[in-house]
Design a protein around this motif. Structure first.
Motif, PDB file in Angstrom:
ATOM      1  N   UNK A  52      17.241   3.094  -6.082  1.00 50.59           N
ATOM      2  CA  UNK A  52      16.748   3.439  -7.408  1.00 50.59           C
ATOM      3  C   UNK A  52      15.978   2.317  -8.052  1.00 50.59           C
ATOM      4  N   UNK A  53      15.621   1.281  -7.309  1.00 52.67           N
ATOM      5  CA  UNK A  53      14.915   0.144  -7.872  1.00 52.67           C
ATOM      6  C   UNK A  53      13.423   0.372  -7.878  1.00 52.67           C
ATOM      7  N   UNK A  54      12.673  -0.756  -7.820  1.00 48.93           N
ATOM      8  CA  UNK A  54      11.233  -0.702  -7.978  1.00 48.93           C
ATOM      9  C   UNK A  54      10.559   0.161  -6.945  1.00 48.93           C
ATOM     10  N   UNK A  55      11.121   0.223  -5.733  1.00 49.27           N
ATOM     11  CA  UNK A  55      10.476   0.984  -4.692  1.00 49.27           C
ATOM     12  C   UNK A  55      11.035   2.390  -4.575  1.00 49.27           C
ATOM     13  N   UNK A  56      11.541   2.913  -5.646  1.00 51.60           N
ATOM     14  CA  UNK A  56      12.108   4.254  -5.613  1.00 51.60           C
ATOM     15  C   UNK A  56      11.087   5.293  -5.213  1.00 51.60           C
ATOM     16  N   UNK A  57       9.817   5.026  -5.535  1.00 58.26           N
ATOM     17  CA  UNK A  57       8.781   5.989  -5.191  1.00 58.26           C
ATOM     18  C   UNK A  57       8.454   6.013  -3.714  1.00 58.26           C
ATOM     19  N   UNK A  58       9.040   5.091  -2.977  1.00 58.42           N
ATOM     20  CA  UNK A  58       8.694   4.988  -1.571  1.00 58.42           C
ATOM     21  C   UNK A  58       9.548   5.875  -0.688  1.00 58.42           C
ATOM     22  N   UNK A  73       5.506  11.727  -4.479  1.00 61.84           N
ATOM     23  CA  UNK A  73       5.576  10.728  -5.530  1.00 61.84           C
ATOM     24  C   UNK A  73       4.447   9.707  -5.464  1.00 61.84           C
ATOM     25  N   UNK A  74       3.859   9.492  -4.296  1.00 64.25           N
ATOM     26  CA  UNK A  74       2.802   8.495  -4.155  1.00 64.25           C
ATOM     27  C   UNK A  74       1.437   9.155  -4.196  1.00 64.25           C
ATOM     28  N   UNK A  75       1.109   9.763  -5.316  1.00 64.85           N
ATOM     29  CA  UNK A  75      -0.152  10.456  -5.488  1.00 64.85           C
ATOM     30  C   UNK A  75      -1.092   9.635  -6.365  1.00 64.85           C
ATOM     31  N   UNK A  76      -2.362   9.528  -5.917  1.00 63.53           N
ATOM     32  CA  UNK A  76      -3.421   8.912  -6.718  1.00 63.53           C
ATOM     33  C   UNK A  76      -3.027   7.543  -7.267  1.00 63.53           C
ATOM     34  N   UNK A  77      -2.561   6.689  -6.377  1.00 64.80           N
ATOM     35  CA  UNK A  77      -2.189   5.326  -6.744  1.00 64.80           C
ATOM     36  C   UNK A  77      -3.400   4.423  -6.537  1.00 64.80           C
ATOM     37  N   UNK A 124      -8.361   4.997  -5.034  1.00 62.26           N
ATOM     38  CA  UNK A 124      -7.120   5.705  -5.329  1.00 62.26           C
ATOM     39  C   UNK A 124      -6.660   6.411  -4.059  1.00 62.26           C
ATOM     40  N   UNK A 125      -5.400   6.208  -3.692  1.00 62.32           N
ATOM     41  CA  UNK A 125      -4.888   6.791  -2.456  1.00 62.32           C
ATOM     42  C   UNK A 125      -3.589   7.550  -2.716  1.00 62.32           C
ATOM     43  N   UNK A 126      -3.387   8.576  -1.917  1.00 59.74           N
ATOM     44  CA  UNK A 126      -2.100   9.269  -1.856  1.00 59.74           C
ATOM     45  C   UNK A 126      -1.534   8.974  -0.472  1.00 59.74           C
ATOM     46  N   UNK A 143      -7.736  10.211  -0.542  1.00 56.63           N
ATOM     47  CA  UNK A 143      -8.196   9.051  -1.295  1.00 56.63           C
ATOM     48  C   UNK A 143      -9.510   9.375  -1.982  1.00 56.63           C
ATOM     49  N   UNK A 144      -9.779   8.648  -3.048  1.00 59.69           N
ATOM     50  CA  UNK A 144     -11.057   8.757  -3.747  1.00 59.69           C
ATOM     51  C   UNK A 144     -11.610   7.354  -3.920  1.00 59.69           C
ATOM     52  N   UNK A 145     -12.925   7.223  -3.790  1.00 62.16           N
ATOM     53  CA  UNK A 145     -13.557   5.914  -3.789  1.00 62.16           C
ATOM     54  C   UNK A 145     -13.533   5.278  -5.170  1.00 62.16           C
TER      55      UNK A 145
END
Length: 237
Positions: A52-58, A73-77, A124-126, A143-145
């Motif tokens: 549940x820490x910082x890398x919870x999205x991983x 969870x890792x959308x458009x980062x 931006x990458x998912x 991804x988008x440029x």
């Protein structure tokens, strides 16, 4: 009856001794490594970020599904820092890789054969994270440029053809951050630290080699000529 009660109390005591205590360390703020040299927060890998820490999205390595929840969870980062590197999975073959900062606060690496386009700062990458390592991107789903710069350089020693140690390299620390890294095909992640030098090079090492370093410190280190980003030995000048 007393004998039965005594046996039950011994069993209960043994069971309670088998449970390991859970320690909650101060949360890591890796983005501060670029500003304050905050090395007191601990290690992303050591603090159990998957709980549940910082890398919870991983994705949740404690029973979660990285191929499912991680992808959602890792959308458009946004890539905020990007470095080119060479890694090993098994000696002696070098794999080209990216090390990156995402959204100014999370750190990942990715073997470049997973994605057949050049990445740049601002893209931006998912992405999906490996079920074996919380800091390894296993696939980019979209991804988008952006309009940013190319990836920073690799090891300053240049890449050689053999597994020999380079000459000593002197540098100044610009930034550093922790992550877990798989060094071989066994896919066992090791707690590691990455250092970015003032001349734009990224080097990485297992946690045991990362000593009491801080921003602005002058260091001298050796790398493998075949893997010019992996530290063999390092010390402060």
């Amino acid at each position: 009856m007393k004998k039965v009660l005594f046996i039950l109390s011994v069993v209960l005591f043994c069971v309670s001794c088998d449970k390991e205590p859970i320690y909650e360390s101060e949360p890591v703020h890796p983005e501060r490594a670029w500003e304050d040299g905050d090395n007191n927060g601990g290690d992303n890998g050591n603090n159990g970020d998957n709980n549940g820490g910082d890398n919870g999205n991983n994705g949740d390595n404690n029973g979660g599904d990285n191929s499912g929840s991680a992808k959602e969870q890792n959308q458009n980062r946004t890539i905020t820092r990007l470095y080119s590197a060479v890694m090993r999975r098994e000696i002696p073959y070098p794999f080209k890789a990216y090390f990156m900062e995402i959204d100014g606060k999370e750190y990942y690496y990715m073997l470049r054969y997973y994605f057949n386009h050049e990445l740049k700062v601002g893209d931006k990458i998912s992405f999906t994270v490996s079920p074996f390592c919380p800091n390894e991107i296993s696939s980019i789903n979209g991804y988008s440029l952006g309009d940013g710069s190319d990836a920073g350089g690799g090891g300053s020693s240049g890449m050689g053809k053999y597994l020999v140690t380079s000459d000593p390299i002197e540098a100044t620390i610009f930034g550093y951050f922790p992550m877990k890294i798989c060094y071989s095909l066994s896919l066992v992640p090791f707690d590691s630290w990455c250092i970015v030098t003032t001349d734009g090079n990224l080097i990485y090492m297992k946690k045991s080699k990362f000593k009491d370093f801080d921003l602005g410190d002058r260091i001298v280190y050796n790398v493998y000529t075949l893997f010019p980003n992996e530290v063999v030995a390092i010390k402060k000048l």
